[in-house]
Design a protein around this motif. Structure first.
Motif, PDB file in Angstrom:
ATOM      1  N   THR A 247      45.770  35.886  45.520  1.00 15.72           N
ATOM      2  CA  THR A 247      44.611  35.005  45.605  1.00 15.72           C
ATOM      3  C   THR A 247      44.996  33.606  45.182  1.00 15.72           C
ATOM      4  O   THR A 247      45.917  33.421  44.389  1.00 15.72           O
ATOM      5  N   ILE A 293      39.358  41.155  48.365  1.00 12.39           N
ATOM      6  CA  ILE A 293      38.977  42.101  47.303  1.00 12.39           C
ATOM      7  C   ILE A 293      37.704  42.870  47.676  1.00 12.39           C
ATOM      8  O   ILE A 293      37.559  44.042  47.331  1.00 12.39           O
ATOM      9  N   VAL A 369      27.845  38.139  49.365  1.00  9.11           N
ATOM     10  CA  VAL A 369      29.011  37.991  48.495  1.00  9.11           C
ATOM     11  C   VAL A 369      29.949  36.902  48.991  1.00  9.11           C
ATOM     12  O   VAL A 369      30.011  36.635  50.189  1.00  9.11           O
ATOM     13  N   GLY A 370      30.668  36.284  48.075  1.00  3.31           N
ATOM     14  CA  GLY A 370      31.786  35.421  48.444  1.00  3.31           C
ATOM     15  C   GLY A 370      31.594  33.963  48.115  1.00  3.31           C
ATOM     16  O   GLY A 370      32.555  33.232  47.927  1.00  3.31           O
ATOM     17  N   ASP A 394      22.502  39.548  45.599  1.00  3.09           N
ATOM     18  CA  ASP A 394      23.455  38.436  45.639  1.00  3.09           C
ATOM     19  C   ASP A 394      24.487  38.748  44.566  1.00  3.09           C
ATOM     20  O   ASP A 394      24.247  38.567  43.377  1.00  3.09           O
ATOM     21  N   THR A 395      25.642  39.266  45.005  1.00  4.31           N
ATOM     22  CA  THR A 395      26.623  39.822  44.071  1.00  4.31           C
ATOM     23  C   THR A 395      27.703  38.808  43.741  1.00  4.31           C
ATOM     24  O   THR A 395      28.466  38.409  44.604  1.00  4.31           O
ATOM     25  N   TRP A 397      31.170  37.978  41.887  1.00  8.10           N
ATOM     26  CA  TRP A 397      32.377  38.541  41.278  1.00  8.10           C
ATOM     27  C   TRP A 397      33.587  37.873  41.876  1.00  8.10           C
ATOM     28  O   TRP A 397      33.458  36.917  42.633  1.00  8.10           O
ATOM     29  N   GLN A 398      34.789  38.332  41.510  1.00  5.66           N
ATOM     30  CA  GLN A 398      36.037  37.675  41.910  1.00  5.66           C
ATOM     31  C   GLN A 398      37.137  38.701  42.125  1.00  5.66           C
ATOM     32  O   GLN A 398      37.036  39.836  41.640  1.00  5.66           O
ATOM     33  N   THR A 399      38.201  38.274  42.795  1.00  3.06           N
ATOM     34  CA  THR A 399      39.375  39.131  42.950  1.00  3.06           C
ATOM     35  C   THR A 399      39.801  39.663  41.576  1.00  3.06           C
ATOM     36  O   THR A 399      40.125  40.840  41.411  1.00  3.06           O
ATOM     37  N   THR A 482      36.242  32.169  34.236  1.00  3.63           N
ATOM     38  CA  THR A 482      36.094  32.519  35.650  1.00  3.63           C
ATOM     39  C   THR A 482      36.476  31.392  36.595  1.00  3.63           C
ATOM     40  O   THR A 482      36.742  31.642  37.770  1.00  3.63           O
ATOM     41  N   ASP A 484      34.260  29.233  37.410  1.00  5.16           N
ATOM     42  CA  ASP A 484      32.987  28.908  38.059  1.00  5.16           C
ATOM     43  C   ASP A 484      32.041  28.180  37.105  1.00  5.16           C
ATOM     44  O   ASP A 484      32.021  28.449  35.909  1.00  5.16           O
ATOM     45  N   ARG A 499      32.955  26.523  42.139  1.00  6.21           N
ATOM     46  CA  ARG A 499      34.160  26.359  41.334  1.00  6.21           C
ATOM     47  C   ARG A 499      34.131  25.040  40.566  1.00  6.21           C
ATOM     48  O   ARG A 499      33.646  24.023  41.077  1.00  6.21           O
ATOM     49  N   GLY A 508      33.714  31.724  52.270  1.00  6.32           N
ATOM     50  CA  GLY A 508      33.951  32.836  51.355  1.00  6.32           C
ATOM     51  C   GLY A 508      35.424  33.104  51.084  1.00  6.32           C
ATOM     52  O   GLY A 508      35.759  34.003  50.338  1.00  6.32           O
ATOM     53  N   ARG A 510      38.955  31.867  49.423  1.00  2.00           N
ATOM     54  CA  ARG A 510      39.455  30.942  48.408  1.00  2.00           C
ATOM     55  C   ARG A 510      40.692  30.222  48.898  1.00  2.00           C
ATOM     56  O   ARG A 510      41.669  30.849  49.267  1.00  2.00           O
TER      57      ARG A 510
HETATM   58  C1  7RM Z   1      34.249  38.632  45.745  1.00  2.23           C
HETATM   59  C2  7RM Z   1      34.983  37.356  46.010  1.00  2.23           C
HETATM   60  C3  7RM Z   1      35.704  34.438  44.031  1.00  2.23           C
HETATM   61  C4  7RM Z   1      34.884  33.178  43.980  1.00  2.23           C
HETATM   62  C5  7RM Z   1      34.083  33.050  42.715  1.00  2.23           C
HETATM   63  C6  7RM Z   1      32.935  32.185  43.156  1.00  2.23           C
HETATM   64  C7  7RM Z   1      32.688  32.620  44.575  1.00  2.23           C
HETATM   65  C8  7RM Z   1      31.790  34.946  44.962  1.00  2.23           C
HETATM   66  C9  7RM Z   1      29.645  34.627  44.744  1.00  2.23           C
HETATM   67  C10 7RM Z   1      30.306  33.404  44.517  1.00  2.23           C
HETATM   68  C11 7RM Z   1      28.297  32.351  44.122  1.00  2.23           C
HETATM   69  C12 7RM Z   1      28.209  34.646  44.642  1.00  2.23           C
HETATM   70  N1  7RM Z   1      36.178  37.197  45.391  1.00  2.23           N
HETATM   71  N2  7RM Z   1      31.638  33.639  44.668  1.00  2.23           N
HETATM   72  N3  7RM Z   1      30.590  35.554  45.019  1.00  2.23           N
HETATM   73  N4  7RM Z   1      29.633  32.278  44.212  1.00  2.23           N
HETATM   74  N5  7RM Z   1      27.587  33.486  44.333  1.00  2.23           N
HETATM   75  N6  7RM Z   1      27.493  35.753  44.863  1.00  2.23           N
HETATM   76  O1  7RM Z   1      34.495  36.541  46.736  1.00  2.23           O
HETATM   77  O2  7RM Z   1      38.176  36.010  44.558  1.00  2.23           O
HETATM   78  O3  7RM Z   1      37.619  35.792  46.890  1.00  2.23           O
HETATM   79  O4  7RM Z   1      36.314  34.616  45.294  1.00  2.23           O
HETATM   80  O5  7RM Z   1      33.927  33.166  45.027  1.00  2.23           O
HETATM   81  O6  7RM Z   1      33.320  30.842  43.142  1.00  2.23           O
HETATM   82  O7  7RM Z   1      34.856  32.498  41.674  1.00  2.23           O
HETATM   83  S1  7RM Z   1      37.147  35.907  45.557  1.00  2.23           S
END
Ligand code: 7RM
Length: 634
Positions: A247, A293, A369-370, A394-395, A397-399, A482, A484, A499, A508, A510
């Motif tokens: 990632t 992920i 997601v993403g 609205d989920t 999370w991250q890798t 994170t 974020d 970010r 979505g 990175r």
């Molecule tokens: C699952 C995934 C992670 C980054 C993370 C955020 C952003 C992901 C949301 C989101 C706002 C969400 N993994 N992010 N989900 N921002 N609301 N529901 O995407 O490693 O590829 O990206 O994506 O910035 O840090 S990832």
């Protein structure tokens, strides 16, 4: 798996998870098959960091994903494969068939000399075989490294060499909308400089002519056919690596995020069951690719751990037209639909005439997601796809987190457009200011950190533990950072704003600005470049590149095309800049740091609010950068 059923349940479960985390997770872990039980639930230290869950426990995750279900669910459908071409027939894969396929493939890997701990690269399109590949690795304790099929030969090569993969699983080509994409040819190009790779296994999907190198390249179907459909699971330590997934971060090359077996299994299964509230006869569809992920956790592992039935989709949202998703929902009676905001925005832009022909009455839960989902897209999704009857999860999370950390639980947590709402049980978010001081109370904003480990947290970045420490555990002492930014509203709901580092989120995906910059700088005419993200209607963020050329006057379309080709070759099409501006200089501080904040404002067209420019070495560059914007009126 037992799940939370009401808001009161959630609140009491959350409280237990904070007060007695070990007891809380142990009860969940006990619902799985272990060869040996753990001697200690958790051992952790966020400074090193060292994090161990279910210490000394041993297990095989595929036994939990497949074998465990065979007594009751052998004939239940694990996967419904929906091909790219709507006229090609659907394939139903039962848990028994999945078992047979995974075992045969695991036997092939063993025959090729793959042993416990060895790395196997998977570079494949979204077909069931990609998932068989992941599970076949896990069956024998090998570590998979899935590389998204859209990455270039160069990017693939870098990833293979970073983790020294022994075998590459791939296909001849891939179907993607009305295009055919070469896969094997890209692998061939990458492997010119990958001495660790001894074999490739090639699944013929498109039946295009490909080169097969004798002694190295093997035909998947031929190899698998001659293998028995049974393969003893290799039991591994709970902390044995399950996979590596690369990632992008704010600096340098992509990092190989490493996840281990026991904790990842427990957390992904638990989060899936609770967030989606999946019931035994439901049909779940996550539109992600296994190269990300989301595909690992919520296409491959979590649904299988819950004995779910899920759709695997090979195609794209807009082929043959923008109604494809909704047609598939109706065709397979999908109850749970999980996609990315970028897809929602693109389908919204295509118009309601693509939604109208479909009933969508099977839907119960919608997911996102993403990237941050804007209110407009959230409302459109809710009204036109969910018919105002489906909760939206609205989920966030991250890798690195392995699973969903902040999200509504479907039908339980009150939703709010744009908000990921509340942390899952076991997750302790904290907002801090730039100095690391906790921001308490509600109606506040800060940098999002997590203060206590959860079972699927990143363990290391492959081959470089120091980088893991620096990136995630050093910015704020004792916390997982994170990257974020985040708001907490008056009711304690979380909204992730995006970010706060130099990572761009394009559709979505990175993208590290540093990676794109180093690709651009490889051009012989480019001296230096600065890449930033700017708001993009469909993609969320677009990529804007400011480049300094040795031939000052040159701002030609030819040069721009060459630069785009270069990024395409170095990284892949997902990292191509949307806009390139050739400039004479970049806004730098006296210490030589590029002031990206100013470049972002300019790209947004917000010239009046550039903020403090007094620390700039040469303030005149700003006017020169702005000038063409004023001329073009954009
Ligand atoms: C699952 C995934 C992670 C980054 C993370 C955020 C952003 C992901 C949301 C989101 C706002 C969400 N993994 N992010 N989900 N921002 N609301 N529901 O995407 O490693 O590829 O990206 O994506 O910035 O840090 S990832």
């Amino acid at each position: 798996m037992k799940t939370v059923k009401s808001l009161a349940d959630y609140q009491s479960e959350y409280q237990t998870s904070v007060e007695q985390p070990e007891k809380f997770w142990e009860k969940i872990a006990d619902q799985f098959l272990w060869k040996n039980r753990w001697s200690k639930v958790l051992d952790w230290n966020f400074t090193e960091p060292t994090i161990q869950w279910f210490v000394n426990g041993t297990l095989n995750i595929t036994e939990n994903c497949i074998d465990r279900h065979l007594s009751k669910n052998a004939h239940k459908t694990a996967f419904i494969f929906e091909p790219n071409e709507p006229s090609e027939s659907t394939q139903n894969i039962s848990y028994q068939t999945l078992y047979d396929e995974v075992c045969r493939l695991a036997n092939v890997l063993k025959k090729l000399g793959v042993e416990k701990g060895d790395r196997v690269c998977i570079y494949m399109p979204m077909i069931p075989e990609a998932i068989y590949g992941m599970l076949a690795c896990a069956r024998i304790g090998a570590v998979h490294s899935v590389v998204f099929g859209g990455f270039s030969a160069q990017a693939l090569k870098d990833r293979i060499n970073d983790s020294l993969c022994k075998v590459v699983l791939t296909t001849d080509g891939a179907f993607r909308g009305n295009k055919k994409i070469p896969m094997k040819a890209t692998v061939d190009e990458a492997l010119i400089e990958c001495p660790s790779v001894k074999y490739t296994l090639v699944f013929n999907r498109t039946n295009d002519t490909i080169k097969m190198q004798e002694g190295r390249d093997l035909n998947w179907k031929t190899e698998v056919q001659s293998q028995p459909d049974h393969c003893e699971p290799v039991y591994v330590d709970a902390e044995h690596p399950l996979f590596i997934l690369y990632t992008s971060g704010s600096t340098g090359k992509p990092k190989g995020v490493l996840h281990t077996t026991g904790g990842y299994m427990v957390y992904t299964a638990y989060s899936f069951a609770n967030v989606f509230q999946y019931q035994p006869n439901d049909i779940y569809w996550c539109t992600a690719d296994v190269g990300w992920i989301t595909g690992h956790s919520y296409i491959t592992y979590a649904p299988l751990l819950n004995a779910a039935t899920s759709v695997i989709f090979e195609g794209i949202p807009t082929y043959p037209d923008a109604g494809r998703f909704w047609q598939v929902v109706d065709k397979h009676h999908v109850t749970h639909f999980y996609t990315a905001p970028t897809a929602i925005r693109a389908l919204e832009a295509a118009g309601l005439e693509f939604v109208k022909p479909y009933k969508l009455t099977s839907l119960k839960v919608l997911g996102s997601v993403g990237e941050p989902i804007n209110e407009e897209a959230w409302n459109w999704y809710s009204a036109n796809i969910g018919k105002n009857k489906c909760p939206i999860v609205d989920t966030w999370w991250q890798t690195e987190t392995g699973g969903i950390l902040i999200s509504p639980l479907a039908g339980i947590t009150p939703t709010k457009p744009g908000f990921a709402t509340l942390p899952l049980p076991g997750i302790q978010p904290i907002l801090v200011d730039d100095k690391g001081n906790e921001i308490t109370g509600n109606n506040v904003e800060g940098n999002l950190c997590i203060k206590f480990p959860w079972p699927s947290i990143i363990r290391t970045t492959y081959g470089d533990h120091e980088r893991c420490k620096q990136t995630y555990f050093s910015t704020y002492k004792g916390l997982y950072f994170t990257g974020d930014g985040c708001k907490r509203d008056e009711n304690g709901n979380y909204r992730i704003t995006g970010r706060v580092d130099d990572v761009i989120n394009v559709s979505g995906h990175r993208i590290g600005t540093a990676e794109v910059e180093s690709a651009l700088n490889m051009h012989e005419d480019i001296v230096e470049s600065a890449v930033i993200g700017y708001p993009h209607e469909i993609k969320g963020q677009g990529i804007y590149a400011y480049c300094i050329s040795i031939n000052e006057h040159i701002n030609s379309d030819d040069l721009k095309k060459e630069l785009i080709d270069l990024v395409n070759k170095q990284i892949g099409p997902i990292a191509k800049p949307d806009k390139i501006q050739i400039v004479r200089g970049l806004p730098k501080t006296r210490s030589g740091k590029i002031m990206r904040r100013i470049l972002r404002k300019i790209a947004e067209g917000d010239f009046a609010n550039l903020g403090d420019t007094s620390t700039l070495l040469d303030p005149t560059v700003i006017n020169e950068i702005i000038e063409p914007h004023l001329k073009n009126n954009n």
